[in-house]
Design an enzyme around this catalytic site. Sequence first.
Site, PDB file in Angstrom:
ATOM      1  N   GLU A  35       0.846  -1.200   0.000  1.00  0.00           N
ATOM      2  CA  GLU A  35       0.000   0.000   0.000  1.00  0.00           C
ATOM      3  C   GLU A  35       0.877   1.243   0.000  1.00  0.00           C
ATOM      4  O   GLU A  35       1.884   1.305   0.717  1.00  0.00           O
ATOM      5  CB  GLU A  35      -0.894  -0.038   1.252  1.00  0.00           C
ATOM      6  CG  GLU A  35      -2.306   0.381   1.027  1.00  0.00           C
ATOM      7  CD  GLU A  35      -3.068  -0.515   0.046  1.00  0.00           C
ATOM      8  OE1 GLU A  35      -3.087  -0.181  -1.158  1.00  0.00           O
ATOM      9  OE2 GLU A  35      -3.643  -1.522   0.478  1.00  0.00           O
ATOM     10  N   ASP A  38       2.992   2.129  -4.849  1.00  0.00           N
ATOM     11  CA  ASP A  38       2.986   2.233  -6.328  1.00  0.00           C
ATOM     12  C   ASP A  38       3.591   3.541  -6.821  1.00  0.00           C
ATOM     13  O   ASP A  38       4.424   3.557  -7.722  1.00  0.00           O
ATOM     14  CB  ASP A  38       1.578   1.981  -6.917  1.00  0.00           C
ATOM     15  CG  ASP A  38       0.495   2.939  -6.461  1.00  0.00           C
ATOM     16  OD1 ASP A  38       0.733   3.738  -5.537  1.00  0.00           O
ATOM     17  OD2 ASP A  38      -0.617   2.883  -7.049  1.00  0.00           O
ATOM     18  N   ALA A 124     -15.429   2.968  -1.175  1.00  0.00           N
ATOM     19  CA  ALA A 124     -15.026   1.864  -0.298  1.00  0.00           C
ATOM     20  C   ALA A 124     -13.567   1.491  -0.503  1.00  0.00           C
ATOM     21  O   ALA A 124     -13.073   0.541   0.083  1.00  0.00           O
ATOM     22  CB  ALA A 124     -15.917   0.651  -0.560  1.00  0.00           C
ATOM     23  N   LEU A 126     -12.391   0.480  -3.405  1.00  0.00           N
ATOM     24  CA  LEU A 126     -12.338  -0.634  -4.358  1.00  0.00           C
ATOM     25  C   LEU A 126     -12.122  -0.136  -5.792  1.00  0.00           C
ATOM     26  O   LEU A 126     -12.323  -0.859  -6.748  1.00  0.00           O
ATOM     27  CB  LEU A 126     -13.619  -1.465  -4.279  1.00  0.00           C
ATOM     28  CG  LEU A 126     -13.873  -2.128  -2.923  1.00  0.00           C
ATOM     29  CD1 LEU A 126     -15.171  -2.911  -2.938  1.00  0.00           C
ATOM     30  CD2 LEU A 126     -12.726  -3.066  -2.580  1.00  0.00           C
ATOM     31  N   SER A 128     -13.645   2.153  -7.765  1.00  0.00           N
ATOM     32  CA  SER A 128     -14.720   2.338  -8.738  1.00  0.00           C
ATOM     33  C   SER A 128     -14.321   3.428  -9.734  1.00  0.00           C
ATOM     34  O   SER A 128     -14.744   3.399 -10.895  1.00  0.00           O
ATOM     35  CB  SER A 128     -16.020   2.714  -8.028  1.00  0.00           C
ATOM     36  OG  SER A 128     -15.809   3.848  -7.224  1.00  0.00           O
ATOM     37  N   SER A 129     -13.477   4.360  -9.312  1.00  0.00           N
ATOM     38  CA  SER A 129     -13.078   5.428 -10.235  1.00  0.00           C
ATOM     39  C   SER A 129     -12.176   4.898 -11.345  1.00  0.00           C
ATOM     40  O   SER A 129     -12.373   5.220 -12.518  1.00  0.00           O
ATOM     41  CB  SER A 129     -12.411   6.576  -9.489  1.00  0.00           C
ATOM     42  OG  SER A 129     -11.468   6.085  -8.576  1.00  0.00           O
ATOM     43  N   GLU A 161      -7.093  11.096 -13.780  1.00  0.00           N
ATOM     44  CA  GLU A 161      -7.213  11.217 -12.320  1.00  0.00           C
ATOM     45  C   GLU A 161      -6.303  12.342 -11.803  1.00  0.00           C
ATOM     46  O   GLU A 161      -6.693  13.131 -10.949  1.00  0.00           O
ATOM     47  CB  GLU A 161      -6.815   9.871 -11.693  1.00  0.00           C
ATOM     48  CG  GLU A 161      -7.052   9.784 -10.227  1.00  0.00           C
ATOM     49  CD  GLU A 161      -8.186   8.833  -9.863  1.00  0.00           C
ATOM     50  OE1 GLU A 161      -8.720   8.117 -10.729  1.00  0.00           O
ATOM     51  OE2 GLU A 161      -8.537   8.829  -8.683  1.00  0.00           O
ATOM     52  N   ASP A 173      -4.281   0.903  -9.353  1.00  0.00           N
ATOM     53  CA  ASP A 173      -5.719   0.674  -9.533  1.00  0.00           C
ATOM     54  C   ASP A 173      -6.061   0.470 -11.005  1.00  0.00           C
ATOM     55  O   ASP A 173      -6.797  -0.453 -11.371  1.00  0.00           O
ATOM     56  CB  ASP A 173      -6.523   1.864  -8.993  1.00  0.00           C
ATOM     57  CG  ASP A 173      -6.224   2.142  -7.538  1.00  0.00           C
ATOM     58  OD1 ASP A 173      -5.539   1.313  -6.905  1.00  0.00           O
ATOM     59  OD2 ASP A 173      -6.665   3.187  -7.035  1.00  0.00           O
TER      60      ASP A 173
HETATM   61  C1  GLA Z   1      -5.192   4.644  -4.037  1.00  0.00           C
HETATM   62  C2  GLA Z   1      -4.410   5.030  -5.284  1.00  0.00           C
HETATM   63  C3  GLA Z   1      -3.385   3.952  -5.652  1.00  0.00           C
HETATM   64  C4  GLA Z   1      -2.534   3.556  -4.467  1.00  0.00           C
HETATM   65  C5  GLA Z   1      -3.396   3.302  -3.228  1.00  0.00           C
HETATM   66  C6  GLA Z   1      -2.562   3.100  -2.002  1.00  0.00           C
HETATM   67  O1  GLA Z   1      -5.988   3.533  -4.290  1.00  0.00           O
HETATM   68  O2  GLA Z   1      -5.275   5.256  -6.366  1.00  0.00           O
HETATM   69  O3  GLA Z   1      -2.603   4.400  -6.734  1.00  0.00           O
HETATM   70  O4  GLA Z   1      -1.556   4.518  -4.209  1.00  0.00           O
HETATM   71  O5  GLA Z   1      -4.296   4.358  -2.980  1.00  0.00           O
HETATM   72  O6  GLA Z   1      -1.797   1.957  -2.108  1.00  0.00           O
END
Ligand code: GLA
Length: 383
Positions: A35, A38, A124, A126, A128-129, A161, A173
Amino acid sequence: MDKQLLHTIKEHFVDAYKKEPVLIASPGRINLIGEHTDYNNGFVLPAAIDKITVVAGQKNGTTVCNCIAIDLNEKVTFEINQDKELIQGHWSNYIIGVLGELQKIDCKIGGIDIAFGGNIPLGAGLSSSAALENGIVALCNELFELGLSKEEMIQISQKAEHHYVGVQCGIMDQYASMFGKEDTAILLDCKTLEAKIYPIAFKDYELLLINTNVKHSLADSAYNDRRATCEAIANRLGKTSLREVSKKELATLISEITTADYEKAVYVLEENERVLSATQALDNDDMITFGKLMYASHQGLKEQYQVSCPELDTLIDKAKTYPEILGARMMGGGFGGCTINLIHKNHVARIVKEITTAYKMIYGSECEVYRVPIGNGTQQVFL
Ligand code: GLA
């Protein structure tokens, strides 16, 4: 994939626009571990889920884009060749953003009629965007025969984004949503975009999400702050990202930066190591080690990176009291959203009841629980 959902979205489109649409199904994602690594060019271990956003669309021969958000019962219309006023936090920014980024790289697009909807819980964590962005870019690729590769499409989604939503997100994501494969997680090296697939078969265990149903408002600004902090530290050491920084090099900054910032960088370095250890644990079928790494990831996100919140911490503390839960952690950007739990299949019902009841006692509100089969990435579907 939810066939009924695909039919429903298609029918809405046909009702509204009186023609046949092209249909794209684009999934949300989970992240097993890795987490906030990235955008530091590090490692992540996400997977696409079987919850999807369905985008139905067709060319309309004009330069106008009509968009219906079916679940919200809202419609937005805009002229694709004019500057648009963005409404902060509005879903239309994702669509305006993708079309805008396509135009920036000289992709020839025209007016489109769009209707979309889905079953990815919003807010949430997950993604969705990312699912919507990928759905829109894949739709345009198909309708206007742009010939974009999946790699090119996810870069467009990510830029949308950054520039139209204002979140300086990494690539996880969009990558997971686009490239996901049924029953597998993806070890992604965000520096090179090299990926390795890991079959996900936890035997007696399964992944379960518990949604706090909260999203604290500082989430986006705190996210961008974290990214800027990490980049500043890397730059101080003459590196482009924390991926190129060792713990020893980082230690040379200990008296020059705040302890809080130092700890954030340490977290990123350690989380990268945890992702690699987690994939080793998968190779060895060692669920116990995998679970421990999940708990350690949460600890780091809470104490060092400081992106958790009381609701998430409560769910993790509670999870730790059950030997049937091998590991759990907050998932995604933080400050709300879901925890991801590795839980014994035979005990799900009882434990879920106990945890959700305890949560309600403390916060007076419900949390939601999702089982998440791992599904395929963004794709055109034919009914
Ligand atoms: C969001 C961002 C991802 C990542 C996570 C954290 O989901 O869109 O790029 O940085 O947070 O791991």
